[in-house]
Enzyme design. Sequence first.
Site, mmCIF file in Angstrom:
data_model
loop_
_atom_site.group_PDB
_atom_site.id
_atom_site.type_symbol
_atom_site.label_atom_id
_atom_site.label_comp_id
_atom_site.label_asym_id
_atom_site.label_seq_id
_atom_site.Cartn_x
_atom_site.Cartn_y
_atom_site.Cartn_z
ATOM 1 N N LYS A 18 25.932 -1.416 3.311
ATOM 2 C CA LYS A 18 26.839 -1.972 4.306
ATOM 3 C C LYS A 18 26.734 -3.408 4.404
ATOM 4 C CE LYS A 18 22.966 -0.947 7.290
ATOM 5 N NZ LYS A 18 22.230 -0.109 8.108
ATOM 6 N N GLY A 19 27.601 -4.160 5.013
ATOM 7 C CA GLY A 19 27.712 -5.610 5.038
ATOM 8 C C GLY A 19 26.301 -6.079 5.819
ATOM 9 N N ASN B 194 38.719 1.708 12.255
ATOM 10 C CA ASN B 194 37.567 1.436 12.591
ATOM 11 C C ASN B 194 37.538 0.073 12.914
ATOM 12 O OD1 ASN B 194 35.412 -0.198 11.125
ATOM 13 N ND2 ASN B 194 36.534 0.609 9.599
ATOM 14 N N ASN C 272 26.733 -5.649 -0.039
ATOM 15 C CA ASN C 272 27.803 -6.342 0.553
ATOM 16 C C ASN C 272 27.343 -7.358 1.585
ATOM 17 O OD1 ASN C 272 30.010 -6.046 2.831
ATOM 18 N ND2 ASN C 272 31.033 -5.562 1.084
ATOM 19 N N CYS D 295 36.112 -10.995 6.817
ATOM 20 C CA CYS D 295 35.519 -11.604 7.792
ATOM 21 C C CYS D 295 36.303 -12.710 8.706
ATOM 22 C CB CYS D 295 34.041 -12.030 7.791
ATOM 23 S SG CYS D 295 33.047 -10.743 7.147
ATOM 24 N N ILE E 132 40.812 -1.643 -2.196
ATOM 25 C CA ILE E 132 41.151 -2.667 -0.779
ATOM 26 C C ILE E 132 40.140 -2.460 0.073
ATOM 27 C CG2 ILE E 132 43.607 -2.637 -1.667
ATOM 28 C CD1 ILE E 132 44.023 -0.470 0.691
ATOM 29 N N GLY F 94 41.008 5.895 4.688
ATOM 30 C CA GLY F 94 41.269 7.303 4.517
ATOM 31 C C GLY F 94 42.307 7.608 3.340
ATOM 32 N N GLY G 261 40.795 5.426 0.083
ATOM 33 C CA GLY G 261 41.389 6.779 0.408
ATOM 34 C C GLY G 261 40.965 7.924 -0.861
ATOM 35 N N GLY H 14 34.750 5.847 0.249
ATOM 36 C CA GLY H 14 34.466 5.400 1.488
ATOM 37 C C GLY H 14 34.302 6.577 2.535
HETATM 38 C C1 LIG Z 1 33.233 2.784 9.278
HETATM 39 C C2 LIG Z 1 33.601 1.705 8.236
HETATM 40 C C3 LIG Z 1 32.950 0.632 8.144
HETATM 41 C C4 LIG Z 1 33.127 -0.382 6.983
HETATM 42 N N1 LIG Z 1 32.503 -1.512 6.956
HETATM 43 C C5 LIG Z 1 32.772 -2.192 5.817
HETATM 44 C C6 LIG Z 1 31.715 -3.466 5.465
HETATM 45 O O1 LIG Z 1 30.749 -3.519 6.149
HETATM 46 N N2 LIG Z 1 32.117 -4.254 4.312
HETATM 47 C C7 LIG Z 1 33.181 -3.897 3.810
HETATM 48 O O2 LIG Z 1 33.148 -4.707 2.654
HETATM 49 N N3 LIG Z 1 34.000 -2.885 3.973
HETATM 50 C C8 LIG Z 1 33.543 -1.841 4.932
HETATM 51 N N4 LIG Z 1 34.473 -0.846 5.063
HETATM 52 C C9 LIG Z 1 35.941 -0.937 4.336
HETATM 53 C C10 LIG Z 1 35.352 0.239 3.103
HETATM 54 O O3 LIG Z 1 34.232 -0.167 2.392
HETATM 55 C C11 LIG Z 1 36.579 0.633 2.192
HETATM 56 O O4 LIG Z 1 37.147 -0.727 1.598
HETATM 57 C C12 LIG Z 1 37.950 1.166 3.085
HETATM 58 O O5 LIG Z 1 37.290 1.918 3.888
HETATM 59 C C13 LIG Z 1 38.810 1.733 2.057
HETATM 60 O O6 LIG Z 1 38.141 3.056 1.440
HETATM 61 P P1 LIG Z 1 38.282 4.530 2.002
HETATM 62 O O7 LIG Z 1 39.625 4.651 2.314
HETATM 63 O O8 LIG Z 1 37.706 5.447 0.926
HETATM 64 O O9 LIG Z 1 37.449 4.644 3.159
HETATM 65 C C14 LIG Z 1 34.285 -0.017 6.113
HETATM 66 C C15 LIG Z 1 35.076 1.061 6.245
HETATM 67 C C16 LIG Z 1 34.840 1.764 7.363
HETATM 68 C C17 LIG Z 1 35.753 3.318 7.391
#
Ligand SMILES: Cc1cc2nc3c(=O)[nH]c(=O)nc-3n(C[C@H](O)[C@H](O)[C@H](O)COP(=O)(O)O)c2cc1C
Length: 300
Positions: A44-45, A68, A98, A128, A189, A215, A242, A263
Site C-alpha cells: 500500500k502507499g 474508494n 508504493n 496524490c 492505470i 474493478g 479490472g 487489485g
Molecule cells: C481500496 C483501494 C486502495 C488503493 N490504494 C492505492 C494506493 O495506496 N496507491 C496506489 O498507487 N493505488 C492504489 N489503488 C489503486 C490500485 O492499485 C489500482 O491501480 C486500481 O484499483 C485498478 O486496479 P483494479 O481494478 O484491479 O483494482 C487502490 C485501489 C483500491 C480499490
Amino acid sequence: MNLKVDLAGVSLKNPVMTASGTFGSGEEYSEFVDLSKLGAVVTKGVAPTPWEGNPTPRIAEVYGGMLNAIGLQNPGIEVFCRRDIPFLKQFDTRIVVNVCGHTTEEYCAVVERLADEPVDLLEINISCPNVKEGGIAFGQDPKGIEAITRELKSRAKQPVIMKLSPNVTSIRDCARAAEAGGADGISLINTLTGMKIDVRRRSFVLANKTGGMSGPAIHPIAVRMVYEAAHAVKIPVVGMGGITCAEDALEFILAGATAVSVGTANFINPYVTQEIVEGIETYLREEKIDDIRSLIGAVK
Ligand SMILES: Cc1cc2nc3c(=O)[nH]c(=O)nc-3n(C[C@H](O)[C@H](O)[C@H](O)COP(=O)(O)O)c2cc1C
C-alpha cells in the site's frame, strides 16, 4: 516453459503482482496465497508520516466494481520499515514499495529513507493531490510528471516506476513525460474518478463526494491505455485495472505490458493472484508457447 520476466532490471519469477492498496503488505493474504508464488508484492502507499485517510463512508459498491476514497491511510515510513518490510522478506518474492506524498519533498523523503532497505523497486503514486499546487494531482500534467520523476530519480537507489493516472487527456503524453524524466518503467492505470448518489438520502454515498473507480468495468479502458502507453515509450509497462482472471492479465501482456497487477479482485476472491499465475501457465501449455516474453506486445 519460462514465466520469468525482467522489469526494469529486476527479474520476476512470473509477471503477476498485487495492486497497491488492495493487498495490504501481504500479511492478511498470506493465509490464502503463498506469497512466494507471486512475481512481486506491491505494498500500500506509504508517506513520510502517518496519514489518517478520509472520513467514512469511503468505499461503495457499483456495477462492475467499486469506488474508494480511502485517502491513502498509512502508518508512515518508519512503522512500515520496521513492520512490513521484515514480514515480506520471509518470502521468495520481489518487494515493490508504493510511495505517496503531498509535496515533492515528501516523496523524496520516502525514497531516500528506502535507499538502504531490502526493497527491489519503487512505484510512485502521482495521483496524490499536490498541496503546493492547490490540490491538483502531480500526475495530471506532463510537465509536473517529468519534474517529479527527475527529482526522484536523482535520489532513488532502486529502479523507479511511475504510476500514471488515467484521469488525463493524453496518456501517451504522460507516459513520454515519465520516460523523459528518467523513469525506469511506468505502471497504469490508477483508479478513474467517479461519483455515486444515494437517491433516497439525496446525498453523496461517499463522504468525500468522489472516489476512485476500480474493478472489472474499467478493464477495457485500462487495456486501451496500456496499449497506447506501451507504444509511446521504450521503458517497460506494468498493466492493471479490472483483472479478475488469467485472460484479463494476458490481454495486458499482449497489449504491451511486461507485468500486471491485480487489485479489486482480491476483495472478491483472496486466492485470485495465485490462480492467475496458474491460469497463465495453463494457457502457455495449451497454446504451446514456451516463453511468456514472446507474448509481450504481440498484438500490434
Ligand atoms: C481500496 C483501494 C486502495 C488503493 N490504494 C492505492 C494506493 O495506496 N496507491 C496506489 O498507487 N493505488 C492504489 N489503488 C489503486 C490500485 O492499485 C489500482 O491501480 C486500481 O484499483 C485498478 O486496479 P483494479 O481494478 O484491479 O483494482 C487502490 C485501489 C483500491 C480499490
